[in-house]
Design a protein around this motif. Structure first.
Motif, mmCIF file in Angstrom:
data_model
loop_
_atom_site.group_PDB
_atom_site.id
_atom_site.type_symbol
_atom_site.label_atom_id
_atom_site.label_comp_id
_atom_site.label_asym_id
_atom_site.label_seq_id
_atom_site.Cartn_x
_atom_site.Cartn_y
_atom_site.Cartn_z
ATOM 1 N N UNK A 30 0.799 -1.230 0.000
ATOM 2 C CA UNK A 30 0.000 0.000 0.000
ATOM 3 C C UNK A 30 0.833 1.283 0.000
ATOM 4 N N UNK A 31 1.963 1.293 0.678
ATOM 5 C CA UNK A 31 2.796 2.506 0.710
ATOM 6 C C UNK A 31 3.353 2.810 -0.673
ATOM 7 N N UNK A 32 3.851 1.789 -1.353
ATOM 8 C CA UNK A 32 4.379 1.976 -2.699
ATOM 9 C C UNK A 32 3.259 2.427 -3.639
ATOM 10 N N UNK A 160 21.281 -1.262 -24.109
ATOM 11 C CA UNK A 160 20.832 0.119 -23.899
ATOM 12 C C UNK A 160 21.265 0.563 -22.514
ATOM 13 N N UNK A 161 21.881 1.701 -22.451
ATOM 14 C CA UNK A 161 22.288 2.280 -21.169
ATOM 15 C C UNK A 161 21.145 3.141 -20.641
ATOM 16 N N UNK A 162 20.883 3.018 -19.352
ATOM 17 C CA UNK A 162 19.835 3.790 -18.702
ATOM 18 C C UNK A 162 20.454 4.604 -17.572
ATOM 19 N N UNK A 163 19.772 5.662 -17.174
ATOM 20 C CA UNK A 163 20.204 6.494 -16.066
ATOM 21 C C UNK A 163 19.241 6.302 -14.906
ATOM 22 N N UNK A 164 19.767 5.927 -13.753
ATOM 23 C CA UNK A 164 18.945 5.750 -12.564
ATOM 24 C C UNK A 164 18.519 7.110 -12.032
ATOM 25 N N UNK A 165 17.220 7.329 -11.943
ATOM 26 C CA UNK A 165 16.677 8.579 -11.404
ATOM 27 C C UNK A 165 16.363 8.446 -9.921
ATOM 28 N N UNK A 166 15.847 7.273 -9.521
ATOM 29 C CA UNK A 166 15.548 7.059 -8.108
ATOM 30 C C UNK A 166 15.441 5.567 -7.824
ATOM 31 N N UNK A 167 15.670 5.242 -6.552
ATOM 32 C CA UNK A 167 15.537 3.868 -6.076
ATOM 33 C C UNK A 167 14.983 3.933 -4.658
ATOM 34 N N UNK A 168 13.862 3.243 -4.446
ATOM 35 C CA UNK A 168 13.247 3.245 -3.125
ATOM 36 C C UNK A 168 12.879 1.826 -2.729
ATOM 37 N N UNK A 169 13.278 1.451 -1.529
ATOM 38 C CA UNK A 169 12.929 0.138 -0.992
ATOM 39 C C UNK A 169 11.764 0.295 -0.025
ATOM 40 N N UNK A 170 10.883 -0.704 -0.016
ATOM 41 C CA UNK A 170 9.699 -0.688 0.843
ATOM 42 C C UNK A 170 9.739 -1.879 1.793
ATOM 43 N N UNK A 171 8.972 -1.782 2.871
ATOM 44 C CA UNK A 171 8.991 -2.823 3.897
ATOM 45 C C UNK A 171 8.550 -4.178 3.384
ATOM 46 N N UNK A 173 9.671 -5.541 0.834
ATOM 47 C CA UNK A 173 10.790 -6.106 0.089
ATOM 48 C C UNK A 173 10.786 -5.686 -1.364
ATOM 49 N N UNK A 174 9.753 -4.983 -1.782
ATOM 50 C CA UNK A 174 9.654 -4.484 -3.145
ATOM 51 C C UNK A 174 10.516 -3.225 -3.265
ATOM 52 N N UNK A 175 11.147 -3.068 -4.422
ATOM 53 C CA UNK A 175 11.972 -1.904 -4.707
ATOM 54 C C UNK A 175 11.409 -1.227 -5.950
ATOM 55 N N UNK A 176 11.225 0.080 -5.903
ATOM 56 C CA UNK A 176 10.792 0.843 -7.062
ATOM 57 C C UNK A 176 12.000 1.554 -7.638
ATOM 58 N N UNK A 177 12.343 1.186 -8.883
ATOM 59 C CA UNK A 177 13.454 1.783 -9.602
ATOM 60 C C UNK A 177 12.900 2.637 -10.737
ATOM 61 N N UNK A 178 13.383 3.844 -10.867
ATOM 62 C CA UNK A 178 12.986 4.704 -11.979
ATOM 63 C C UNK A 178 14.231 5.026 -12.789
ATOM 64 N N UNK A 179 14.184 4.652 -14.072
ATOM 65 C CA UNK A 179 15.281 4.888 -15.004
ATOM 66 C C UNK A 179 14.802 5.724 -16.180
ATOM 67 N N UNK A 180 15.683 6.545 -16.729
ATOM 68 C CA UNK A 180 15.407 7.216 -17.995
ATOM 69 C C UNK A 180 16.327 6.630 -19.039
ATOM 70 N N UNK A 181 15.840 6.645 -20.280
ATOM 71 C CA UNK A 181 16.671 6.099 -21.362
ATOM 72 C C UNK A 181 17.291 7.218 -22.157
#
Length: 181
Positions: A30-32, A160-171, A173-181
């Motif tokens: 729910x938090x994510x 393809x190379x991507x740029x990491x914009x953000x990385x957030x871990x949640x309780x 165990x799920x991780x939200x990764x945001x990349x731009x191409x």
């Protein structure tokens, strides 16, 4: 030009679906969901969805509750299809984009507006990645290994190379990764 965002749950081993197109690997968080819904509403104003996954998505979201469900049900949706007779009445605000899905998405990106977000299905996402139309990847990495399933990355012609914009871990165990191409 409007950016195209792929927002997808993935297993840790990189699958959008498990064997037999199973989505049971998705971990509820729910938090994510609350954070990502708010962020999506701030940047995206329309949804792109593939024909194969449309019936499942419309059935799920029209019976779901919460902020994400409200946004999914009220945002304009663009259904990529080659069949002009597809019935979209089950999910409001859905427009048929008949023809070559890649060309339809190029046309949608060329219009004014906020970002377009594609949630699936695997074949649609795979084709958009292969055509190099994806500008951002919002990847929810679930703490699950399936060993097989549908991968959105199998059609890549090369690295393809991507740029990491953000990385957030949640309780969860799920991780939200945001990349731009």
């Amino acid at each position: 030009m409007r950016p195209l965002i792929v927002f997808s749950d993935l297993t840790l081993d990189g699958y959008m679906t498990g064997p037999g197109d199973d989505l049971g690997f998705m971990v509820d968080d729910p938090a994510l969901e609350a954070e990502s819904t708010g962020e999506l509403r701030n940047v995206a104003d329309a949804i792109v969805v593939g024909r194969k996954v449309f019936p499942e998505m419309s059935a799920y979201w029209t019976s779901a509750e919460g902020d994400l469900a409200h946004w999914m049900n009220t945002a304009p949706k663009h259904l990529l299809t080659t069949d002009p007779s597809v019935d979209t009445s089950a999910w409001g605000n859905t427009v048929l984009e008949v023809g070559d899905g890649i060309e339809r998405v190029r046309e949608l990106k060329a219009k004014q507006g906020g970002a377009l977000v594609v949630f699936g299905g695997t074949a649609t996402v795979r084709s958009l990645i292969a055509a190099d139309l994806v500008d951002q990847y919002w990847l929810k990495i679930n703490p699950v290994l399936t060993g097989a399933g549908g991968s959105p990355f199998t059609a890549l012609a090369g690295q393809r190379r991507l740029t990491l914009e953000s990385a957030r871990a949640y309780s969860s165990g799920t991780v939200l990764l945001v990349y731009t191409s």
